[in-house]
Every structure is written in structure tokens, then in C-alpha cells.
Design a protein around this motif. Structure first.
Motif, PDB file in Angstrom:
ATOM      1  N   PRO A 137      -6.350   0.718  30.099  1.00 50.26           N
ATOM      2  CA  PRO A 137      -6.972   1.016  31.549  1.00 50.26           C
ATOM      3  C   PRO A 137      -7.814   2.526  31.817  1.00 50.26           C
ATOM      4  O   PRO A 137      -7.851   3.175  30.747  1.00 50.26           O
ATOM      5  CB  PRO A 137      -5.643   0.781  31.789  1.00 50.26           C
ATOM      6  CG  PRO A 137      -5.197   2.088  30.335  1.00 50.26           C
ATOM      7  CD  PRO A 137      -5.245   0.823  29.539  1.00 50.26           C
TER       8      PRO A 137
ATOM      9  N   LEU B 197      -9.178   5.009  34.664  1.00 51.52           N
ATOM     10  CA  LEU B 197      -9.100   5.811  35.720  1.00 51.52           C
ATOM     11  C   LEU B 197     -10.350   5.829  36.478  1.00 51.52           C
ATOM     12  O   LEU B 197      -9.600   5.451  38.193  1.00 51.52           O
ATOM     13  CB  LEU B 197      -9.015   7.120  35.243  1.00 51.52           C
ATOM     14  CG  LEU B 197      -8.927   7.987  36.558  1.00 51.52           C
ATOM     15  CD1 LEU B 197      -7.697   8.028  36.590  1.00 51.52           C
ATOM     16  CD2 LEU B 197      -9.507   9.524  35.695  1.00 51.52           C
TER      17      LEU B 197
ATOM     18  N   THR C  84     -12.430   3.626  38.884  1.00 55.96           N
ATOM     19  CA  THR C  84     -12.658   1.977  39.254  1.00 55.96           C
ATOM     20  C   THR C  84     -13.484   1.567  40.111  1.00 55.96           C
ATOM     21  O   THR C  84     -14.285   0.279  39.345  1.00 55.96           O
ATOM     22  CB  THR C  84     -10.666   2.264  40.557  1.00 55.96           C
ATOM     23  OG1 THR C  84     -11.552   2.582  41.894  1.00 55.96           O
ATOM     24  CG2 THR C  84      -9.775   2.126  40.319  1.00 55.96           C
TER      25      THR C  84
ATOM     26  N   ARG D 145     -10.061   9.982  46.288  1.00 52.38           N
ATOM     27  CA  ARG D 145      -8.571   8.766  46.159  1.00 52.38           C
ATOM     28  C   ARG D 145      -8.242   8.323  46.852  1.00 52.38           C
ATOM     29  O   ARG D 145      -8.153   7.182  47.633  1.00 52.38           O
ATOM     30  CB  ARG D 145      -6.937   9.615  45.455  1.00 52.38           C
ATOM     31  CG  ARG D 145      -6.778  10.581  44.331  1.00 52.38           C
ATOM     32  CD  ARG D 145      -5.716  11.050  44.417  1.00 52.38           C
ATOM     33  NE  ARG D 145      -5.428  10.964  42.295  1.00 52.38           N
ATOM     34  CZ  ARG D 145      -5.922  12.495  42.781  1.00 52.38           C
ATOM     35  NH1 ARG D 145      -5.683  13.301  43.045  1.00 52.38           N
ATOM     36  NH2 ARG D 145      -5.215  13.262  41.609  1.00 52.38           N
TER      37      ARG D 145
ATOM     38  N   ALA E 193      -7.603   4.882  39.628  1.00 54.86           N
ATOM     39  CA  ALA E 193      -6.707   4.891  39.364  1.00 54.86           C
ATOM     40  C   ALA E 193      -5.137   5.588  39.617  1.00 54.86           C
ATOM     41  O   ALA E 193      -3.909   4.639  40.132  1.00 54.86           O
ATOM     42  CB  ALA E 193      -6.327   3.348  38.489  1.00 54.86           C
TER      43      ALA E 193
END
Length: 205
Positions: A2, A4, A6, A198, A204
């Protein structure tokens, strides 16, 4: 694995500061760097003529750096950052040599000063987010012998810091107390930056 960060392109830091880069990478961000090439003293002179206070000056410098790089890379998310040190009505800058470093430490000795750290995010040649955080540092009274020993131990690296100290290193010995976030002292307030990223949908987490 995954991710962080994006966006498809890395965050572009309008600075070659190793400290700011380390802060961003440690926070898990994908970062590239590019020098802004901004004449900071010219920006400061213009800001003073407008009557800007130290926090506003820090914000102006950060924005000008972000914009300079954003104009070259309008498709990227660009981060500009800067820091202004104010002690009373005086503002201090990076110094050119050891004697100037000694004079600056003499001026700050036994006093509290403010570090105003600002960041600006630019996209397409325009600022989309801007923030400023302040830390207050109380420097203990320093004898001439203590100043000389510190400069001997710290070496020429202090010439690259606005306060003639690296708080994350030997500079910590110069202070009685500090108020403010560690990243603000280092020149890039991370919590406001992460909140701004954010809002832009860049993180993310």
C-alpha cells in the motif's frame, strides 16, 4: 504494497534543504527536490516595504519559492518552505562567517526568540494552501568561552542555519526551554502540511 502518497507524481520540494527532505521522507512522503532560485533578500525588502510582520514574511518567502518552481512544473504539486527568526524587533538570517555567527549568538544569548516556519503548496503556478507555525526558544546566557567552544564543535555547518544552530544536533545545548513542535523548529511544520495535503486528496491515511 500500500502507498501513502496518492498522486502519480512525487511531491516537488522547492528547496535543497537536507533537513526538510529528511522530515518529509520520514513522514512517508514521496519527494523530489529542486532549488527555487528565489532572491530571498529582495523578497524580504519588498515585504518590509509593505509592513509585513515576521510570520507573514515567512509565508511570503515560502509562497515565492513554491510559485517559482510551480511555474516551471505546473502539473506538479510543489511545496515551498521558509523560516524567519525574530528576536524583539530584529530579524536574523544565515551568516557568512564565524565572526558573524559569534555576533548573532551574542545577540540571542539569554533571550527568547521566535522561529516562524511557513509552508505553501502550489499547483499550476498558483498557491492552493499556505500555513505558518511558530516556536519560541529561550537561549541560555552564553559566555564568550561557551560560544567559541560551540562554534569549534559545530563547525561550518552552522552557517547554513538561520539561527546559527541545528537544534537536532549540538544546538540543543544552547537552550533552557522551547515551546513548539519539533518540525517547526527544523523549518517545516509537518502537522499543518499533512492536513493541507489531506485536503488536496494527496494522502491515503
Amino acid at each position: 504494497m500500500p502507498a501513502l502518497w496518492t498522486p502519480s507524481e512525487k511531491l516537488l520540494l522547492a528547496s535543497t534543504s537536507a533537513t526538510r527532505l529528511t522530515l518529509l521522507v520520514s513522514a512517508g512522503l514521496s519527494v523530489e527536490t529542486q532549488a527555487a532560485g528565489v532572491d530571498e533578500r529582495a523578497v524580504e525588502a519588498a515585504a518590509r516595504s509593505e509592513g509585513l510582520d515576521p510570520p507573514a514574511l515567512a509565508a511570503r518567502l515560502a509562497a515565492e519559492k513554491a510559485l517559482a518552481v510551480s511555474r516551471r512544473h505546473p502539473e506538479r504539486i510543489v511545496l515551498g518552505a521558509d523560516q524567519v527568526l525574530a528576536c524583539g524587533s530584529a530579524m536574523f538570517h544565515k551568516v557568512a562567517n564565524r565572526e558573524a555567527a559569534r555576533r548573532q549568538l551574542q545577540a540571542l544569548s539569554g533571550k527568547s526568540h521566535a522561529l516562524h516556519s511557513a509552508g505553501a503548496l502550489a499547483i499550476g503556478g498558483g498557491v492552493v494552501e499556505s500555513f505558518v507555525a511558530t516556536a519560541i526558544l529561550a537561549m541560555r546566557p552564553l559566555t564568550e568561552e561557551a560560544i567559541d567552544l560551540y562554534l569549534d564543535l559545530a563547525g561550518p555547518a552552522v552557517l547554513h542555519s538561520v539561527g546559527v544552530y541545528h537544534y537536532e544536533g549540538l544546538g540543543v545545548h544552547l537552550f533552557d526551554s522551547v515551546e513548539g513542535d519539533h518540525s517547526t523548529i527544523l523549518g517545516l511544520p509537518l502537522l499543518p502540511l499533512l492536513s493541507a495535503l489531506r485536503r488536496l486528496g494527496c494522502l491515503a491515511l
